[in-house]
Design a protein around this motif. Sequence first.
Motif, PDB file in Angstrom:
ATOM      1  N   GLU A  87       0.803  -1.236   0.000  1.00  0.00           N
ATOM      2  CA  GLU A  87       0.000   0.000   0.000  1.00  0.00           C
ATOM      3  C   GLU A  87       0.833   1.281   0.000  1.00  0.00           C
ATOM      4  OE1 GLU A  87      -2.550  -3.138   2.111  1.00  0.00           O
ATOM      5  OE2 GLU A  87      -0.435  -2.597   1.937  1.00  0.00           O
ATOM      6  N   PRO A  88       1.909   1.393   0.807  1.00  0.00           N
ATOM      7  CA  PRO A  88       2.684   2.638   0.758  1.00  0.00           C
ATOM      8  C   PRO A  88       3.345   2.890  -0.590  1.00  0.00           C
ATOM      9  CG  PRO A  88       3.172   1.393   2.761  1.00  0.00           C
ATOM     10  CD  PRO A  88       2.381   0.493   1.874  1.00  0.00           C
ATOM     11  N   ARG A  89       3.447   1.857  -1.400  1.00  0.00           N
ATOM     12  CA  ARG A  89       4.056   1.999  -2.722  1.00  0.00           C
ATOM     13  C   ARG A  89       3.008   2.217  -3.810  1.00  0.00           C
ATOM     14  NH1 ARG A  89       9.469  -0.060  -2.745  1.00  0.00           N
ATOM     15  NH2 ARG A  89      10.088  -0.702  -0.649  1.00  0.00           N
ATOM     16  N   GLY A  90       1.757   2.431  -3.383  1.00  0.00           N
ATOM     17  CA  GLY A  90       0.689   2.705  -4.327  1.00  0.00           C
ATOM     18  C   GLY A  90       0.175   1.494  -5.055  1.00  0.00           C
ATOM     19  N   LEU A  91       0.361   0.300  -4.472  1.00  0.00           N
ATOM     20  CA  LEU A  91      -0.058  -0.938  -5.120  1.00  0.00           C
ATOM     21  C   LEU A  91      -1.323  -1.488  -4.485  1.00  0.00           C
ATOM     22  CD1 LEU A  91       3.462  -2.517  -5.396  1.00  0.00           C
ATOM     23  CD2 LEU A  91       1.944  -2.196  -7.338  1.00  0.00           C
ATOM     24  N   ASP A  92      -2.080  -2.218  -5.275  1.00  0.00           N
ATOM     25  CA  ASP A  92      -3.272  -2.914  -4.807  1.00  0.00           C
ATOM     26  C   ASP A  92      -2.883  -3.881  -3.680  1.00  0.00           C
ATOM     27  OD1 ASP A  92      -5.409  -4.813  -4.566  1.00  0.00           O
ATOM     28  OD2 ASP A  92      -6.064  -4.342  -6.601  1.00  0.00           O
ATOM     29  N   PRO A  93      -3.575  -3.858  -2.541  1.00  0.00           N
ATOM     30  CA  PRO A  93      -3.222  -4.770  -1.439  1.00  0.00           C
ATOM     31  C   PRO A  93      -3.393  -6.242  -1.777  1.00  0.00           C
ATOM     32  CG  PRO A  93      -5.284  -3.619  -0.984  1.00  0.00           C
ATOM     33  CD  PRO A  93      -4.672  -2.946  -2.180  1.00  0.00           C
ATOM     34  N   ARG A  94      -4.052  -6.543  -2.893  1.00  0.00           N
ATOM     35  CA  ARG A  94      -4.147  -7.944  -3.324  1.00  0.00           C
ATOM     36  C   ARG A  94      -2.846  -8.420  -3.964  1.00  0.00           C
ATOM     37  NH1 ARG A  94      -9.658  -7.312  -6.659  1.00  0.00           N
ATOM     38  NH2 ARG A  94      -8.498  -5.411  -7.204  1.00  0.00           N
ATOM     39  N   ARG A  95      -1.929  -7.504  -4.149  1.00  0.00           N
ATOM     40  CA  ARG A  95      -0.599  -7.864  -4.625  1.00  0.00           C
ATOM     41  C   ARG A  95       0.374  -7.910  -3.447  1.00  0.00           C
ATOM     42  NH1 ARG A  95       0.306  -8.425  -9.916  1.00  0.00           N
ATOM     43  NH2 ARG A  95      -1.304  -7.687 -11.334  1.00  0.00           N
ATOM     44  N   GLY A  96       1.488  -8.591  -3.662  1.00  0.00           N
ATOM     45  CA  GLY A  96       2.504  -8.680  -2.630  1.00  0.00           C
ATOM     46  C   GLY A  96       3.887  -8.536  -3.212  1.00  0.00           C
ATOM     47  N   LEU A  97       4.838  -8.170  -2.362  1.00  0.00           N
ATOM     48  CA  LEU A  97       6.236  -8.054  -2.751  1.00  0.00           C
ATOM     49  C   LEU A  97       6.988  -9.270  -2.209  1.00  0.00           C
ATOM     50  CD1 LEU A  97       5.114  -5.102  -2.956  1.00  0.00           C
ATOM     51  CD2 LEU A  97       7.396  -4.330  -2.278  1.00  0.00           C
ATOM     52  N   PRO A  98       7.335 -10.231  -3.076  1.00  0.00           N
ATOM     53  CA  PRO A  98       8.068 -11.409  -2.580  1.00  0.00           C
ATOM     54  C   PRO A  98       9.465 -10.998  -2.130  1.00  0.00           C
ATOM     55  CG  PRO A  98       7.873 -11.473  -4.974  1.00  0.00           C
ATOM     56  CD  PRO A  98       7.051 -10.312  -4.521  1.00  0.00           C
ATOM     57  N   PRO A  99       9.818 -11.229  -0.877  1.00  0.00           N
ATOM     58  CA  PRO A  99      11.128 -10.786  -0.385  1.00  0.00           C
ATOM     59  C   PRO A  99      12.272 -11.493  -1.103  1.00  0.00           C
ATOM     60  CG  PRO A  99       9.632 -11.282   1.434  1.00  0.00           C
ATOM     61  CD  PRO A  99       8.985 -11.799   0.186  1.00  0.00           C
ATOM     62  N   VAL A 100      13.368 -10.760  -1.221  1.00  0.00           N
ATOM     63  CA  VAL A 100      14.601 -11.298  -1.799  1.00  0.00           C
ATOM     64  C   VAL A 100      15.747 -10.999  -0.827  1.00  0.00           C
ATOM     65  CG1 VAL A 100      13.854 -11.121  -4.199  1.00  0.00           C
ATOM     66  CG2 VAL A 100      14.968  -9.156  -3.118  1.00  0.00           C
TER      67      VAL A 100
END
Length: 355
Positions: free
Chosen positions: A64-77
């Motif tokens: 959300e802070p990055r302006g993305l839909d909360p149904r998306r996720g950032l897979p950690p690396v």
Amino acid sequence: MADTWTFAVARDDLSDTTLVEGATPDLADGEALLRVDRVGLTANNVTYAVLGDALRYWRFFPPEPRGLDPRRGLPPVWGFAEVVASTVPGVAVGQRVYGYLPPAGHLVVRPDRVDATGFRDASPHRADLPSPYNAYRSTTGDPAYRVEQEDLLILFRPLFFTSFMLADQVADHDFYGAATLVLSSASSKTAYAAAHELRGRGPRLVGLTAPGNVDFTRSLGCYDEVLAYSDVDRLDVVPTAYLDLSGAPATRAALRRHLGDRLVRDVAVGLTSQTPNGDAAGEVFFAPNQMRKRSQDWGRAGLDQRFAEAWARFAAVVDQWLDVRVGTGPEALRDAWLDVLAGRTPPRVGHVVQL
């Protein structure tokens, strides 16, 4: 400041990816800005996404802070980042750190417990998440760091930490009284690093893998025997502990049929076939739990030193087993994600992306 970018996936369809641009955020007091520099992609990262809800991996880098839909996720690396702005004493611009990062151009952290080894991110949304993932190690204060081994550290350090702690827990429990240790997904980095650490310490080591990976896995020299999954019935019927890194129900069922009460321990370590396996196993191994135990037993410095010694043993041989494939830019990160997700990455190949 210059624009940045973020890579995200649909949480209900990991092949549905997006790359979005944005502005790098301004810093508040007590914050520092990291520029994500060089990261790796392995099956481990897919595991984070598959278990993103169950084990809270999606919460490390909220969309959300990055302006993305909360149904998306950032897979950690995992990888290296550079401090490019800081309001925190002891966290200097130009400092290079290794740690848990978003698939993005930048990350704002709130450094706490700053010392010569690095710092921890004390951002409020990470406060109740597993603490090992919040540590950022400075390259200048890390006994395991060698500049010429950066790509090996990127690809193997988080996996090797799991492998090191798994081997330690197995040994700490006197190998569960087993004469044989069986590891599934034996061609995976986590499995063969654990086997390397366990080799020669007691039980016989048997690796199970897909037919196409048998020759590669045998060539590693980590296992006393390597079998295809279809050959489980060739295992000796002796007290056996199963370390399951594949999550394949059929393999577990075949082992139970063949070994009966000689299967003395059944431990779910993770998954590479995207099938959650914790409920079916007798127990779930979680590396941070063993890390906490050993931090109390040995102290933080003692744990760091033992890890560095084990890493040095492993790093001396692992570059013979690995072909590093380096890509450049966010699009290469997306391509590597899709390759790993689809199982198209051969076991000898490790993806590193320079961002």
